[in-house]
Design a protein around this motif. Structure first.
Motif, PDB file in Angstrom:
ATOM      1  N   LEU A   1       0.816  -1.227   0.000  1.00  0.00           N
ATOM      2  CA  LEU A   1       0.000   0.000   0.000  1.00  0.00           C
ATOM      3  C   LEU A   1       0.848   1.275   0.000  1.00  0.00           C
ATOM      4  CD1 LEU A   1      -2.787  -1.054   2.561  1.00  0.00           C
ATOM      5  CD2 LEU A   1      -2.759  -1.319   0.073  1.00  0.00           C
ATOM      6  N   LYS A   2       2.143   1.091  -0.227  1.00  0.00           N
ATOM      7  CA  LYS A   2       3.061   2.240  -0.181  1.00  0.00           C
ATOM      8  C   LYS A   2       2.707   3.269  -1.263  1.00  0.00           C
ATOM      9  CE  LYS A   2       7.436   1.326  -0.857  1.00  0.00           C
ATOM     10  NZ  LYS A   2       8.550   0.505  -0.449  1.00  0.00           N
ATOM     11  N   GLY A   3       2.672   4.522  -0.864  1.00  0.00           N
ATOM     12  CA  GLY A   3       2.467   5.594  -1.840  1.00  0.00           C
ATOM     13  C   GLY A   3       1.009   5.939  -2.096  1.00  0.00           C
ATOM     14  N   PHE A   4       0.095   5.158  -1.565  1.00  0.00           N
ATOM     15  CA  PHE A   4      -1.330   5.459  -1.774  1.00  0.00           C
ATOM     16  C   PHE A   4      -1.823   6.449  -0.729  1.00  0.00           C
ATOM     17  CE2 PHE A   4      -1.071   1.280  -3.792  1.00  0.00           C
ATOM     18  CZ  PHE A   4      -1.810   1.487  -4.947  1.00  0.00           C
ATOM     19  N   GLY A   5      -2.725   7.303  -1.150  1.00  0.00           N
ATOM     20  CA  GLY A   5      -3.433   8.132  -0.189  1.00  0.00           C
ATOM     21  C   GLY A   5      -4.696   7.409   0.239  1.00  0.00           C
ATOM     22  N   PRO A   6      -5.214   7.714   1.415  1.00  0.00           N
ATOM     23  CA  PRO A   6      -6.413   6.995   1.885  1.00  0.00           C
ATOM     24  C   PRO A   6      -7.599   7.123   0.925  1.00  0.00           C
ATOM     25  CG  PRO A   6      -5.851   8.856   3.344  1.00  0.00           C
ATOM     26  CD  PRO A   6      -4.722   8.692   2.386  1.00  0.00           C
ATOM     27  N   ASP A   7      -7.691   8.240   0.214  1.00  0.00           N
ATOM     28  CA  ASP A   7      -8.827   8.422  -0.701  1.00  0.00           C
ATOM     29  C   ASP A   7      -8.807   7.418  -1.847  1.00  0.00           C
ATOM     30  OD1 ASP A   7      -9.427  10.479   0.910  1.00  0.00           O
ATOM     31  OD2 ASP A   7      -8.885  12.076  -0.507  1.00  0.00           O
ATOM     32  N   GLU A   8      -7.600   6.988  -2.212  1.00  0.00           N
ATOM     33  CA  GLU A   8      -7.504   6.013  -3.314  1.00  0.00           C
ATOM     34  C   GLU A   8      -7.916   4.621  -2.852  1.00  0.00           C
ATOM     35  OE1 GLU A   8      -3.773   6.801  -6.035  1.00  0.00           O
ATOM     36  OE2 GLU A   8      -3.240   7.150  -3.945  1.00  0.00           O
ATOM     37  N   LEU A   9      -7.899   4.427  -1.548  1.00  0.00           N
ATOM     38  CA  LEU A   9      -8.122   3.075  -1.020  1.00  0.00           C
ATOM     39  C   LEU A   9      -9.472   2.934  -0.315  1.00  0.00           C
ATOM     40  CD1 LEU A   9      -4.530   2.371   0.372  1.00  0.00           C
ATOM     41  CD2 LEU A   9      -5.495   1.722  -1.846  1.00  0.00           C
ATOM     42  N   VAL A  10     -10.411   3.767  -0.720  1.00  0.00           N
ATOM     43  CA  VAL A  10     -11.740   3.724  -0.095  1.00  0.00           C
ATOM     44  C   VAL A  10     -12.341   2.317  -0.207  1.00  0.00           C
ATOM     45  CG1 VAL A  10     -14.060   4.708  -0.158  1.00  0.00           C
ATOM     46  CG2 VAL A  10     -12.108   6.135  -0.696  1.00  0.00           C
ATOM     47  N   ASP A  11     -12.143   1.675  -1.357  1.00  0.00           N
ATOM     48  CA  ASP A  11     -12.775   0.374  -1.596  1.00  0.00           C
ATOM     49  C   ASP A  11     -11.862  -0.815  -1.311  1.00  0.00           C
ATOM     50  OD1 ASP A  11     -15.230   1.439  -2.479  1.00  0.00           O
ATOM     51  OD2 ASP A  11     -14.329   1.887  -4.424  1.00  0.00           O
ATOM     52  N   LEU A  12     -10.704  -0.538  -0.774  1.00  0.00           N
ATOM     53  CA  LEU A  12      -9.773  -1.643  -0.486  1.00  0.00           C
ATOM     54  C   LEU A  12     -10.361  -2.596   0.559  1.00  0.00           C
ATOM     55  CD1 LEU A  12      -6.688  -2.733  -0.628  1.00  0.00           C
ATOM     56  CD2 LEU A  12      -6.485  -1.537   1.567  1.00  0.00           C
ATOM     57  N   VAL A  13     -10.173  -3.877   0.302  1.00  0.00           N
ATOM     58  CA  VAL A  13     -10.510  -4.901   1.293  1.00  0.00           C
ATOM     59  C   VAL A  13      -9.210  -5.669   1.557  1.00  0.00           C
ATOM     60  CG1 VAL A  13     -11.868  -6.996   1.726  1.00  0.00           C
ATOM     61  CG2 VAL A  13     -12.866  -5.117   0.390  1.00  0.00           C
ATOM     62  N   LEU A  14      -8.967  -6.009   2.807  1.00  0.00           N
ATOM     63  CA  LEU A  14      -7.787  -6.789   3.157  1.00  0.00           C
ATOM     64  C   LEU A  14      -8.249  -8.223   3.447  1.00  0.00           C
ATOM     65  CD1 LEU A  14      -4.973  -5.534   3.389  1.00  0.00           C
ATOM     66  CD2 LEU A  14      -5.290  -5.390   5.859  1.00  0.00           C
ATOM     67  N   ALA A  15      -7.486  -9.208   3.014  1.00  0.00           N
ATOM     68  CA  ALA A  15      -7.845 -10.591   3.342  1.00  0.00           C
ATOM     69  C   ALA A  15      -6.644 -11.262   3.995  1.00  0.00           C
ATOM     70  CB  ALA A  15      -8.269 -11.359   2.095  1.00  0.00           C
ATOM     71  N   TYR A  16      -6.809 -11.624   5.257  1.00  0.00           N
ATOM     72  CA  TYR A  16      -5.746 -12.350   5.955  1.00  0.00           C
ATOM     73  C   TYR A  16      -5.926 -13.840   5.693  1.00  0.00           C
ATOM     74  CZ  TYR A  16      -3.197 -14.783   9.578  1.00  0.00           C
ATOM     75  OH  TYR A  16      -2.374 -15.671  10.237  1.00  0.00           O
ATOM     76  N   GLU A  17      -4.960 -14.411   4.994  1.00  0.00           N
ATOM     77  CA  GLU A  17      -5.033 -15.831   4.666  1.00  0.00           C
ATOM     78  C   GLU A  17      -3.716 -16.506   5.038  1.00  0.00           C
ATOM     79  OE1 GLU A  17      -8.107 -16.638   1.452  1.00  0.00           O
ATOM     80  OE2 GLU A  17      -6.338 -15.954   0.392  1.00  0.00           O
ATOM     81  N   PRO A  18      -3.655 -17.093   6.224  1.00  0.00           N
ATOM     82  CA  PRO A  18      -2.436 -17.819   6.574  1.00  0.00           C
ATOM     83  C   PRO A  18      -2.215 -18.933   5.549  1.00  0.00           C
ATOM     84  CG  PRO A  18      -4.183 -18.176   8.223  1.00  0.00           C
ATOM     85  CD  PRO A  18      -4.700 -17.183   7.253  1.00  0.00           C
TER      86      PRO A  18
END
Ligand code: PGA
Length: 255
Positions: free
Chosen positions: A152-169
């Motif tokens: 997520l380096k370099g992104f502003g929060p506005d660009e990531l409004v729709d981001l979803v994170l998935a933790y998958e061991p």
């Protein structure tokens, strides 16, 4: 904090075109009238457009399993974000551990893919997770920190409004081994606080963090009950409509 949970199915390299059409048609019937959780299926690229057409007007969204970060050009075998969007997808899974491990994806290429998804208006689902060896060496948080920070380096929060994170061991994917509740709880809390540090608390509170790795009807209810778990990324069990609907209806399933 209300975050609508997302139950996402990753069909991986399963189901031919006709099989995908049949499964999608069955799912539309089963999911009629469901507005919570949000539901998504990621079929293979061949089936994507047809499946998206079947899901249109239903509660089920369509996703892609991957993309290439260039818009177009001489990139044999690749598919761009715009092509995926035009085919009817709303989501795209990025950085799945199978892509990282089998196809050599790096945090750098993953970051470019997220950028490309964002520019095309696709909602990225960024997958992260440690291997069994990394967990044994107590490097879980270090690994996750790097995957999230570099991705997520370099992104502003506005660009990531729709981001979803998935933790998958990685050790829980397709193995039948699920992380236990305290492991999931610990990691999801960690990830939310990391997002808070990288962006802001408000940003972190609003982000959905899915759990993935051998999610099935039998464990969906307890996993979804964990405070910082906002849904699931389901592989194997999403191939079977009966299992998948029982995960979607985790609140009703008394298993
Ligand atoms: P699984 O796969 O549910 O079959 O473990 C999860 C995933 O790969 O997203």
């Amino acid at each position: 904090m209300s975050r609508t949970p997302l139950i996402a199915g990753n069909w991986k390299m399963y189901k031919t075109g006709p099989q995908a059409v049949t499964a999608a048609t069955v799912l539309v019937k089963l999911c009629t009238g469901i507005s919570n959780p949000e539901i998504m299926i990621a079929p293979n690229f061949i089936a994507l457009q047809q499946v998206a057409q079947i899901f249109a007007g239903s509660p089920i969204k369509t996703g892609a399993q991957n993309l290439y970060f260039e818009n177009q050009g001489a990139f044999t075998g690749e598919v761009s974000a715009d092509m995926i969007k035009e085919a009817g997808a709303e989501y795209v899974i990025i950085g799945h551990s199978e892509r990282r491990q089998i196809f050599g994806e790096t945090d750098e290429s993953i970051r470019k893919k997220i950028k490309s998804a964002v520019l095309s208006g696709l909602k990225p689902i960024l997958c992260i997770g440690e291997t069994e060896g990394q967990r044994d060496e107590e490097k879980t948080f270090q690994v996750l920190d790097k995957q999230v920070s570099d991705g997520l380096k370099g992104f502003g929060p506005d660009e990531l409004v729709d981001l979803v994170l998935a933790y998958e061991p990685v050790w829980a994917i397709g193995t039948g081994k699920t992380a236990n509740e305290s492991q999931v709880d610990e990691v999801h809390r960690y990830l939310r606080s990391l997002l808070g540090k990288l962006f802001s608390q408000e940003f972190a509170d609003q982000k959905r963090i899915l759990y993935g790795g051998s999610v099935k009807p039998e464990n969906a209810y307890s996993l979804m009950g964990i405070e910082d778990v906002d849904g699931a990324l389901v592989g194997g069990a999403s191939l079977d409509a009966d299992k998948f609907i029982n995960i979607i209806k985790y609140n009703e399933s008394i298993i």
